[in-house]
Design a protein around this motif. Structure first.
Motif, mmCIF file in Angstrom:
data_model
loop_
_atom_site.group_PDB
_atom_site.id
_atom_site.type_symbol
_atom_site.label_atom_id
_atom_site.label_comp_id
_atom_site.label_asym_id
_atom_site.label_seq_id
_atom_site.Cartn_x
_atom_site.Cartn_y
_atom_site.Cartn_z
ATOM 1 N N SER A 47 0.807 -1.227 0.000
ATOM 2 C CA SER A 47 0.000 0.000 0.000
ATOM 3 C C SER A 47 0.838 1.274 0.000
ATOM 4 O O SER A 47 0.335 2.345 0.335
ATOM 5 N N SER A 65 -3.530 -9.236 -2.527
ATOM 6 C CA SER A 65 -3.634 -7.911 -1.914
ATOM 7 C C SER A 65 -3.614 -8.047 -0.401
ATOM 8 O O SER A 65 -3.845 -9.131 0.141
ATOM 9 N N SER A 69 -5.158 -2.909 -0.141
ATOM 10 C CA SER A 69 -4.236 -2.623 -1.239
ATOM 11 C C SER A 69 -4.747 -3.060 -2.606
ATOM 12 O O SER A 69 -4.073 -2.832 -3.604
ATOM 13 N N VAL A 72 -4.537 -0.466 -5.125
ATOM 14 C CA VAL A 72 -3.293 -0.373 -5.888
ATOM 15 C C VAL A 72 -3.430 -1.233 -7.141
ATOM 16 O O VAL A 72 -3.051 -0.828 -8.241
ATOM 17 N N VAL A 100 -9.807 1.041 5.749
ATOM 18 C CA VAL A 100 -9.761 -0.125 4.862
ATOM 19 C C VAL A 100 -11.143 -0.432 4.310
ATOM 20 O O VAL A 100 -11.328 -0.582 3.090
ATOM 21 N N LEU A 197 -0.827 5.569 3.212
ATOM 22 C CA LEU A 197 -1.358 4.465 2.428
ATOM 23 C C LEU A 197 -1.829 4.967 1.079
ATOM 24 O O LEU A 197 -2.346 6.084 0.964
ATOM 25 N N PHE A 198 -1.671 4.149 0.069
ATOM 26 C CA PHE A 198 -2.130 4.486 -1.277
ATOM 27 C C PHE A 198 -3.606 4.847 -1.259
ATOM 28 O O PHE A 198 -4.034 5.760 -1.966
ATOM 29 N N PHE A 199 -4.383 4.126 -0.426
ATOM 30 C CA PHE A 199 -5.833 4.319 -0.408
ATOM 31 C C PHE A 199 -6.296 5.150 0.783
ATOM 32 O O PHE A 199 -7.486 5.280 1.021
#
Length: 248
Positions: A47, A65, A69, A72, A100, A197-199
């Protein structure tokens, strides 16, 4: 929990993991029997905010994942992961858990493997609908089985209730992919230094388990496990071999 109680609890967890690899091998195999086998390369999605898709990735690779993630993966053009590894406590409300589930709303995975640290973690399959998430299959793996996987692959009993020895779910997911037959295992979107985190939007989460992850990566290299990283910086940080995916 007092320090001596932590030590005793950690020893008990390591003992149970050891027994799964020796006297209780049948129970160990049974605990993993519903997980999918991997025949070929696997891509492990971390992530990190700077995740980069391996240029050698092909659609027939098995995709794993971790927590949220798979967003991603979506940025890589991979809408549904083959396997999603969820940390323990993911159904217990917290800033990380809420982030999440918000990221995963309306999405699905082919198979979910959930880490079980207490009774509150059990029965995640029945709770997924309330988060707007779907898994075609669900496997619950308790912390002793998780520790046995780590020990079998690395030779280290890194199962603990403290972050000094324990592993992140990212390194664990790579080891699990090896256990399930993947070769090679290519990690993308991992960092020991970047926060966030990417998200996760503007929310920043500190990296944990750094010392335990570093020890596991040393063991991975020493044992010659086919685990690589796509990122040059993470290769330097972890000691893992760089996946030779850059164009010549």
């Amino acid at each position: 929990m007092r320090p001596y109680e932590r030590i005793l609890a950690g020893l008990g967890m390591k003992t149970r993991s050891f027994l799964l690899l020796t006297l209780r091998r049948r129970a160990y195999r049974r605990a993993l029997s519903t997980l999918p086998r991997i025949n070929g390369p696997a891509l492990i999605l971390g992530s990190s905010p700077t995740a980069v898709k391996p240029v050698s990735y092909r659609p027939d690779w098995f995709v794993v994942s971790i927590n949220g993630s798979q967003l991603v993966g979506e940025s890589f053009g991979i809408p549904v992961p083959d396997l999603t590894v969820m940390r323990d406590g993911i159904t217990i409300p917290s800033l990380h858990s809420d982030t999440v589930w918000a990221a995963l709303k309306g999405k699905r995975t082919k198979h979910l493997v959930s880490s079980i640290a207490s009774q509150r973690d059990r029965g995640i399959g029945a709770k997924l609908a309330s988060y707007g998430y779907h898994a075609d299959g669900v496997t619950e793996v308790d912390r002793h089985t998780r520790g046995a996987i780590i020990a079998e692959m690395t030779g280290r009993y890194q199962v603990s209730i403290t972050n000094r020895e324990s592993l992140s779910n990212g390194i664990y997911a790579a080891l699990l992919a090896c256990k399930l037959g993947a070769n090679p295992v290519v990690m993308a979107g991992f960092s020991f230094s970047q926060t966030g985190l990417f998200f996760g939007g503007t929310t920043h989460f500190n990296r944990e388990h750094l010392s335990g992850d570093a020890l596991a990566c040393q063991a991975i290299v020493k044992r010659g496990l086919p685990i690589y990283t796509e990122d040059e910086t993470f290769a330097t940080e972890s000691g893992l071999r760089l996946w030779p995916s850059k164009p010549a």
